[in-house]
Design an enzyme around this catalytic site. Structure first.
Site, PDB file in Angstrom:
ATOM      1  N   GLY A  46      53.450  33.454  40.434  1.00 20.58           N
ATOM      2  CA  GLY A  46      53.091  32.604  41.578  1.00 20.58           C
ATOM      3  C   GLY A  46      54.169  32.460  42.637  1.00 20.58           C
ATOM      4  O   GLY A  46      54.102  31.549  43.467  1.00 20.58           O
ATOM      5  N   SER A  47      55.138  33.376  42.665  1.00 20.88           N
ATOM      6  CA  SER A  47      56.196  33.234  43.686  1.00 20.88           C
ATOM      7  C   SER A  47      55.632  33.425  45.093  1.00 20.88           C
ATOM      8  O   SER A  47      56.095  32.775  46.041  1.00 20.88           O
ATOM      9  CB  SER A  47      57.353  34.198  43.413  1.00 20.88           C
ATOM     10  OG  SER A  47      56.981  35.529  43.685  1.00 20.88           O
ATOM     11  N   ASN A  48      54.650  34.294  45.259  1.00 16.62           N
ATOM     12  CA  ASN A  48      54.047  34.460  46.589  1.00 16.62           C
ATOM     13  C   ASN A  48      53.256  33.221  47.001  1.00 16.62           C
ATOM     14  O   ASN A  48      53.277  32.830  48.173  1.00 16.62           O
ATOM     15  CB  ASN A  48      53.160  35.703  46.626  1.00 16.62           C
ATOM     16  CG  ASN A  48      53.972  36.956  46.853  1.00 16.62           C
ATOM     17  OD1 ASN A  48      54.421  37.218  47.959  1.00 16.62           O
ATOM     18  ND2 ASN A  48      54.185  37.731  45.795  1.00 16.62           N
ATOM     19  N   MET A 124      45.582  39.828  39.585  1.00 23.50           N
ATOM     20  CA  MET A 124      45.631  41.112  38.895  1.00 23.50           C
ATOM     21  C   MET A 124      44.271  41.490  38.305  1.00 23.50           C
ATOM     22  O   MET A 124      44.192  42.041  37.200  1.00 23.50           O
ATOM     23  CB  MET A 124      46.713  41.074  37.802  1.00 23.50           C
ATOM     24  CG  MET A 124      48.091  40.720  38.343  1.00 23.50           C
ATOM     25  SD  MET A 124      48.627  41.736  39.751  1.00 23.50           S
ATOM     26  CE  MET A 124      49.153  43.207  38.897  1.00 23.50           C
ATOM     27  N   ARG A 125      43.210  41.196  39.040  1.00 22.60           N
ATOM     28  CA  ARG A 125      41.861  41.576  38.656  1.00 22.60           C
ATOM     29  C   ARG A 125      41.223  42.332  39.814  1.00 22.60           C
ATOM     30  O   ARG A 125      41.497  42.031  40.988  1.00 22.60           O
ATOM     31  CB  ARG A 125      40.989  40.338  38.372  1.00 22.60           C
ATOM     32  CG  ARG A 125      41.538  39.378  37.369  1.00 22.60           C
ATOM     33  CD  ARG A 125      41.462  39.868  35.956  1.00 22.60           C
ATOM     34  NE  ARG A 125      40.130  40.326  35.577  1.00 22.60           N
ATOM     35  CZ  ARG A 125      39.883  41.064  34.480  1.00 22.60           C
ATOM     36  NH1 ARG A 125      40.883  41.455  33.704  1.00 22.60           N
ATOM     37  NH2 ARG A 125      38.662  41.434  34.170  1.00 22.60           N
ATOM     38  N   ASN A 141      45.290  40.750  50.593  1.00 21.31           N
ATOM     39  CA  ASN A 141      45.994  41.087  49.345  1.00 21.31           C
ATOM     40  C   ASN A 141      47.429  41.466  49.685  1.00 21.31           C
ATOM     41  O   ASN A 141      47.692  42.008  50.761  1.00 21.31           O
ATOM     42  CB  ASN A 141      45.290  42.274  48.667  1.00 21.31           C
ATOM     43  CG  ASN A 141      45.925  42.648  47.342  1.00 21.31           C
ATOM     44  OD1 ASN A 141      46.277  41.773  46.533  1.00 21.31           O
ATOM     45  ND2 ASN A 141      46.074  43.937  47.084  1.00 21.31           N
ATOM     46  N   HIS A 143      50.529  43.793  48.076  1.00 21.56           N
ATOM     47  CA  HIS A 143      50.721  44.838  47.065  1.00 21.56           C
ATOM     48  C   HIS A 143      52.154  45.362  47.168  1.00 21.56           C
ATOM     49  O   HIS A 143      52.650  45.598  48.286  1.00 21.56           O
ATOM     50  CB  HIS A 143      49.718  45.968  47.281  1.00 21.56           C
ATOM     51  CG  HIS A 143      49.793  47.043  46.247  1.00 21.56           C
ATOM     52  ND1 HIS A 143      49.299  46.864  44.966  1.00 21.56           N
ATOM     53  CD2 HIS A 143      50.335  48.277  46.280  1.00 21.56           C
ATOM     54  CE1 HIS A 143      49.528  47.964  44.262  1.00 21.56           C
ATOM     55  NE2 HIS A 143      50.156  48.839  45.031  1.00 21.56           N
TER      56      HIS A 143
END
Ligand code: GAR
Length: 232
Positions: A46-48, A124-125, A141, A143
């Protein structure tokens, strides 16, 4: 006048010291009236997610995180939401028979929270058209590679395996194929000779935390303009 060799060292040094090359460059932050309403999805640390909230708290990104959704109970993102006092819901993919059913539940949750943009910040889904089409051009998103290189899982490991000398991160709009869709912002970092997956991931993540809030602001401006809502 530095020789070309020295110049490339300069570029690598400055990138490594945090002066990463990013595009588009971060300029004056837009104001949204009312503040942009965000949903965030996260699976792990959860850092983002916290970087988005930090940008809001620093009066840079003019937004409000209405809801964080996590799919792994007790994950770092959930713990951060508790500390930051941000509403968080657990939607565990293991409880759903299909990806589509999970995405229907997510659409309902985000509509109830009245969000405008949704940010996959380490989700991550694989998501399905059920979610993508409910929020067209409003699902982002982040990446950890310079897309279209190194899509999918373990992008950092893939970059090391390929011996690239530059990698980075990409914030993009989500389309049905994994890690595809119009790029909103990218940042490049050097891959150094002694890099481990951890050291390279850390360098890339520092840039994710810079470009993701900026990409949200850019996507928010486009959304407000296209929706006819005044005040972006
Ligand atoms: C981030 O590095 C993000 O780019 C990556 O997961 C990490 C989550 O970190 N996402 C993907 O690989 C998606 N394809 P965080 O939980 O600390 O924000």
């Amino acid at each position: 006048m530095p020789s070309p060799l020295n110049l490339s060292h300069c570029v690598a040094d400055s990138l490594d010291s945090g002066l990463a090359l990013n595009s588009p460059s971060i300029q004056e932050w837009p104001t949204f009236q009312p503040a942009l309403r965000l949903g965030v999805m996260a699976s792990g640390n959860g850092s983002n997610f916290e970087a988005i909230q930090a940008s809001i708290a620093a009066n840079a990104l003019h937004a409000d995180i209405r809801l964080l959704v996590v799919n792994n109970q007790g994950c770092g993102a959930e713990q951060r939401a508790q500390r930051l006092n941000i509403p968080c819901q657990l939607w565990d993919h293991r409880q759903f028979e299909t990806r589509e059913r999970l995405d229907h539940a997510l659409v309902k949750a985000f509509l109830q929270a009245d969000v405008e943009l949704i940010v996959m910040a380490g989700w991550m889904r694989i998501v399905t058209p059920v979610l993508i089409e409910a929020f067209p051009n409003r699902l982002l998103n982040i990446h950890p590679s310079l897309l279209p290189s190194f899509k999918g899982l373990d992008a950092v490991g893939q970059a090391l395996e390929a011996s690239v000398r530059i990698s980075g991160c990409t914030a993009h709009l989500v389309q049905a194929d994994v890690d595809t869709g119009p790029v909103i912002a990218q940042a490049a970092v050097p891959v150094l000779p002694n890099d481990s997956p951890e050291s390279l991931a850390k360098r890339i993540q520092a840039q994710e935390h810079r470009i993701l809030p900026w990409a949200i602001a850019l996507a928010g401006v486009k959304w407000r303009q296209s929706s006819g809502i005044k005040g972006s």
